[in-house]
Motif scaffolding. Structure first.
Motif, PDB file in Angstrom:
ATOM      1  N   GLN A  19       0.822  -1.205   0.000  1.00 20.83           N
ATOM      2  CA  GLN A  19       0.000   0.000   0.000  1.00 20.83           C
ATOM      3  C   GLN A  19       0.860   1.260   0.000  1.00 20.83           C
ATOM      4  OE1 GLN A  19      -2.507  -1.601   3.357  1.00 20.83           O
ATOM      5  NE2 GLN A  19      -4.053  -0.368   2.335  1.00 20.83           N
ATOM      6  N   THR A  20       1.898   1.285   0.835  1.00 25.27           N
ATOM      7  CA  THR A  20       2.761   2.456   0.900  1.00 25.27           C
ATOM      8  C   THR A  20       3.489   2.681  -0.419  1.00 25.27           C
ATOM      9  OG1 THR A  20       3.070   2.199   3.281  1.00 25.27           O
ATOM     10  CG2 THR A  20       4.714   3.502   2.102  1.00 25.27           C
ATOM     11  N   ALA A  21       4.023   1.615  -1.019  1.00 25.65           N
ATOM     12  CA  ALA A  21       4.733   1.750  -2.289  1.00 25.65           C
ATOM     13  C   ALA A  21       3.813   2.290  -3.378  1.00 25.65           C
ATOM     14  CB  ALA A  21       5.314   0.402  -2.708  1.00 25.65           C
ATOM     15  N   LEU A  22       2.589   1.795  -3.440  1.00 23.66           N
ATOM     16  CA  LEU A  22       1.641   2.263  -4.447  1.00 23.66           C
ATOM     17  C   LEU A  22       1.295   3.738  -4.242  1.00 23.66           C
ATOM     18  CD1 LEU A  22      -0.803  -0.783  -4.664  1.00 23.66           C
ATOM     19  CD2 LEU A  22       0.969  -0.136  -6.308  1.00 23.66           C
ATOM     20  N   LEU A  23       1.110   4.142  -2.990  1.00 23.74           N
ATOM     21  CA  LEU A  23       0.785   5.536  -2.715  1.00 23.74           C
ATOM     22  C   LEU A  23       1.951   6.451  -3.073  1.00 23.74           C
ATOM     23  CD1 LEU A  23      -1.086   5.170   0.697  1.00 23.74           C
ATOM     24  CD2 LEU A  23      -2.094   5.725  -1.527  1.00 23.74           C
ATOM     25  N   LEU A  24       3.168   6.043  -2.755  1.00 24.96           N
ATOM     26  CA  LEU A  24       4.342   6.856  -3.087  1.00 24.96           C
ATOM     27  C   LEU A  24       4.468   7.050  -4.593  1.00 24.96           C
ATOM     28  CD1 LEU A  24       6.996   5.304  -0.658  1.00 24.96           C
ATOM     29  CD2 LEU A  24       5.777   7.464  -0.373  1.00 24.96           C
ATOM     30  N   ALA A  25       4.296   5.966  -5.357  1.00 26.20           N
ATOM     31  CA  ALA A  25       4.428   6.042  -6.809  1.00 26.20           C
ATOM     32  C   ALA A  25       3.290   6.829  -7.439  1.00 26.20           C
ATOM     33  CB  ALA A  25       4.489   4.638  -7.403  1.00 26.20           C
ATOM     34  N   LEU A 165      10.502   1.170  -7.162  1.00 25.29           N
ATOM     35  CA  LEU A 165      10.296   0.528  -5.875  1.00 25.29           C
ATOM     36  C   LEU A 165      10.018  -0.962  -6.053  1.00 25.29           C
ATOM     37  CD1 LEU A 165       7.905   3.214  -4.306  1.00 25.29           C
ATOM     38  CD2 LEU A 165      10.408   3.128  -4.185  1.00 25.29           C
ATOM     39  N   PHE A 166      10.349  -1.727  -5.038  1.00 31.41           N
ATOM     40  CA  PHE A 166      10.197  -3.184  -5.108  1.00 31.41           C
ATOM     41  C   PHE A 166       9.556  -3.694  -3.825  1.00 31.41           C
ATOM     42  CE2 PHE A 166      11.864  -7.434  -4.127  1.00 31.41           C
ATOM     43  CZ  PHE A 166      11.511  -8.127  -5.270  1.00 31.41           C
ATOM     44  N   VAL A 167       8.553  -4.563  -3.984  1.00 32.85           N
ATOM     45  CA  VAL A 167       7.868  -5.170  -2.837  1.00 32.85           C
ATOM     46  C   VAL A 167       7.812  -6.670  -3.054  1.00 32.85           C
ATOM     47  CG1 VAL A 167       5.753  -5.277  -1.473  1.00 32.85           C
ATOM     48  CG2 VAL A 167       6.438  -3.113  -2.527  1.00 32.85           C
ATOM     49  N   ARG A 168       8.191  -7.421  -2.027  1.00 32.55           N
ATOM     50  CA  ARG A 168       8.101  -8.887  -2.111  1.00 32.55           C
ATOM     51  C   ARG A 168       6.973  -9.357  -1.187  1.00 32.55           C
ATOM     52  NH1 ARG A 168      13.076 -10.030  -1.209  1.00 32.55           N
ATOM     53  NH2 ARG A 168      13.658 -10.522  -3.352  1.00 32.55           N
ATOM     54  N   LEU A 169       6.049 -10.123  -1.745  1.00 30.01           N
ATOM     55  CA  LEU A 169       4.909 -10.631  -0.985  1.00 30.01           C
ATOM     56  C   LEU A 169       5.082 -12.113  -0.697  1.00 30.01           C
ATOM     57  CD1 LEU A 169       1.976  -9.031  -3.036  1.00 30.01           C
ATOM     58  CD2 LEU A 169       3.149  -8.085  -1.059  1.00 30.01           C
ATOM     59  N   ASP A 170       4.379 -12.567   0.306  1.00 25.03           N
ATOM     60  CA  ASP A 170       4.388 -13.988   0.658  1.00 25.03           C
ATOM     61  C   ASP A 170       2.953 -14.407   0.918  1.00 25.03           C
ATOM     62  OD1 ASP A 170       5.067 -16.520   1.359  1.00 25.03           O
ATOM     63  OD2 ASP A 170       6.191 -15.990   3.163  1.00 25.03           O
ATOM     64  N   ALA A 208      -8.401  12.568  -0.789  1.00 26.15           N
ATOM     65  CA  ALA A 208      -8.069  13.962  -0.530  1.00 26.15           C
ATOM     66  C   ALA A 208      -6.621  14.110  -0.071  1.00 26.15           C
ATOM     67  CB  ALA A 208      -9.016  14.531   0.532  1.00 26.15           C
ATOM     68  N   ARG A 209      -6.159  13.130   0.709  1.00 25.13           N
ATOM     69  CA  ARG A 209      -4.778  13.153   1.179  1.00 25.13           C
ATOM     70  C   ARG A 209      -3.792  12.987   0.027  1.00 25.13           C
ATOM     71  NH1 ARG A 209      -3.005   8.382   5.000  1.00 25.13           N
ATOM     72  NH2 ARG A 209      -0.757   8.665   5.009  1.00 25.13           N
ATOM     73  N   ILE A 210      -4.119  12.135  -0.918  1.00 27.01           N
ATOM     74  CA  ILE A 210      -3.263  11.956  -2.096  1.00 27.01           C
ATOM     75  C   ILE A 210      -3.210  13.243  -2.909  1.00 27.01           C
ATOM     76  CG2 ILE A 210      -3.054  10.754  -4.304  1.00 27.01           C
ATOM     77  CD1 ILE A 210      -4.291   8.291  -2.925  1.00 27.01           C
ATOM     78  N   ALA A 211      -4.379  13.866  -3.128  1.00 23.74           N
ATOM     79  CA  ALA A 211      -4.428  15.101  -3.901  1.00 23.74           C
ATOM     80  C   ALA A 211      -3.619  16.208  -3.226  1.00 23.74           C
ATOM     81  CB  ALA A 211      -5.880  15.538  -4.092  1.00 23.74           C
ATOM     82  N   ALA A 254       7.871  12.174  -1.325  1.00 21.23           N
ATOM     83  CA  ALA A 254       6.466  11.771  -1.422  1.00 21.23           C
ATOM     84  C   ALA A 254       5.947  11.282  -0.074  1.00 21.23           C
ATOM     85  CB  ALA A 254       6.305  10.684  -2.482  1.00 21.23           C
ATOM     86  N   HIS A 255       6.792  10.588   0.679  1.00 16.72           N
ATOM     87  CA  HIS A 255       6.405  10.098   1.999  1.00 16.72           C
ATOM     88  C   HIS A 255       6.110  11.265   2.935  1.00 16.72           C
ATOM     89  CE1 HIS A 255       6.856   8.016   5.907  1.00 16.72           C
ATOM     90  NE2 HIS A 255       6.536   6.922   5.240  1.00 16.72           N
ATOM     91  N   ALA A 256       6.959  12.288   2.898  1.00 16.53           N
ATOM     92  CA  ALA A 256       6.739  13.471   3.728  1.00 16.53           C
ATOM     93  C   ALA A 256       5.458  14.193   3.321  1.00 16.53           C
ATOM     94  CB  ALA A 256       7.939  14.406   3.617  1.00 16.53           C
ATOM     95  N   ALA A 257       5.219  14.281   2.010  1.00 19.17           N
ATOM     96  CA  ALA A 257       4.015  14.960   1.525  1.00 19.17           C
ATOM     97  C   ALA A 257       2.758  14.220   1.965  1.00 19.17           C
ATOM     98  CB  ALA A 257       4.063  15.081   0.006  1.00 19.17           C
ATOM     99  N   LEU A 258       2.775  12.913   1.907  1.00 16.66           N
ATOM    100  CA  LEU A 258       1.619  12.126   2.338  1.00 16.66           C
ATOM    101  C   LEU A 258       1.367  12.278   3.842  1.00 16.66           C
ATOM    102  CD1 LEU A 258       2.049   8.872   0.254  1.00 16.66           C
ATOM    103  CD2 LEU A 258      -0.029  10.254   0.353  1.00 16.66           C
ATOM    104  N   ALA A 259       2.441  12.494   4.595  1.00 19.03           N
ATOM    105  CA  ALA A 259       2.299  12.673   6.040  1.00 19.03           C
ATOM    106  C   ALA A 259       1.916  14.102   6.394  1.00 19.03           C
ATOM    107  CB  ALA A 259       3.599  12.291   6.739  1.00 19.03           C
TER     108      ALA A 259
END
Length: 347
Positions: A19-25, A165-170, A208-211, A254-259
């Motif tokens: 979720q975080t990786a998708l929001l950042l991108a 970015l790279f995410v590994r799922l299990d 709204a937070r993304i915008a 992007a992380h700072a902006a989302l926060a």
């Protein structure tokens, strides 16, 4: 899932990293997209569709493996250009995905040339088409999401490095988490509209937070301390080139902006570092990383649990000893560290 009602992003369970990786991108598409590695049944496409539903145009474009270059980039009507001097452009999938999500399932099976092209457009935000001396360009700011199952082959290192970015799922989940995922899925399937309505306030708040983060992004500057911290991390990971440095700075911003912050701090860099370095770290640096377990998922987020690859547990040799066997050895494998939860700025 119905075509008209995607599963709510805020109803996903146990997917903090994804979720975080998708929001950042999404906040900064020039990060270069997200590559998600994992077996079937780990809700990769569900998360990507849910993300698209948060965006103004709600555009979700699926790139089939059989797509041609012309279908992807579009085409030019050369006859009209030669006869009337008018450039007629027939939009392709990249144009359709502008300001939306372009999803490529099993990207490791896509032709290398198309992957190269996708990554070029994702990193630049512009699609260029040239045919017989005639050229056309159009904006293509999109969130590129590629998925792959490692059992079906790997991406070439040159292409792997170009994903931001790279995410590994299990898919190995504890019983309580499996129950939460199944309950949510059954509730959604029974009445998608009612399920979506219950999550509508959280969805609207996140949209709204993304915008707001997208609007604030250009005003957040990179300090000397930010550059020094990022350079030290990338050097310690022995990554080649400076692409990792650029992506980490963009992701931290992007992380700072989302926060809701107007400046980057060390916590933002630390939060995104492993998403940037996991697929770029040199083998020697990778071996030095200690295995770990990610913390609990951030509040308000939910989907399937993603974990870092763990080193196998050490064991002792049999008491009576098999004289022909070698003792087991610990071989650490670097994983994707957990990303800190993103919280909106307190009023």
């Amino acid at each position: 899932m119905t075509l008209d009602t995607p599963f709510p992003f805020t109803a996903l369970h146990g997917q903090p990293l994804l979720q975080t990786a998708l929001l950042l991108a999404t906040v900064d598409p020039l990060i270069g997209g997200v590559l998600v590695e994992g077996p079937r049944g780990t809700a990769k496409s569900t998360a990507a569709r849910a993300l698209a539903a948060l965006l103004p145009g709600r555009r979700f474009v699926n790139l089939p493996l059989s797509a041609s270059e012309e279908q992807l980039v579009g085409s030019l009507d050369l006859e009209a250009a030669l006869q009337g001097g008018e450039v007629r452009f027939r939009p392709g999938l990249l144009a359709r995905a502008h300001e939306g999500v372009l999803y490529v399932d099993e990207v490791n099976l896509l032709a290398d040339g198309l992957v190269d092209l996708l990554l070029d457009v994702s990193a630049s935000g512009v699609n260029h088409i040239e045919r017989d001396g005639i050229s056309h360009a159009h904006p293509a700011r999109l969130t590129l999401v590629g998925t792959m199952n490692p059992e079906e082959g790997e991406l070439r290192p040159q292409l792997l490095d170009r994903f931001g970015l790279f995410v590994r799922l299990d898919n190995v989940l504890p019983p309580a988490e499996r129950q939460a995922i199944v309950r949510a899925r059954l509730a959604f399937d029974a009445d998608p509209a009612a399920f979506a309505a219950r999550h509508a306030p959280a969805q609207q708040a996140l949209a709204a937070r993304i915008a707001a983060a997208c609007a604030a992004l250009p005003q957040i500057e990179f300090s000397d301390a930010d550059h020094e911290r990022v350079a030290a991390m990338c050097h310690a990971a022995a990554v080649e080139g400076v692409r990792a440095d650029l992506v980490m700075l963009r992701a931290a911003r992007a992380h700072a902006a989302l926060a809701g912050r107007d400046a980057i701090d060390a916590a933002d860099i630390d939060a995104v570092a492993e998403l940037v370095l996991a697929h770029r770290r040199h083998a020697e640096a990778e071996a030095e990383q200690a295995p770990h377990t990610p913390p609990p998922p951030p509040s308000g987020a939910s989907g399937q649990q993603q974990r870092t690859a763990q080193a196998p547990a050490d064991s002792t040799a049999p008491e009576d000893g098999d004289w022909g066997a070698l003792p087991p050895q610990l071989v650490p494998i670097a994983g994707v560290k957990s990303v800190r939860p993103l919280h909106a700025k307190k009023p």
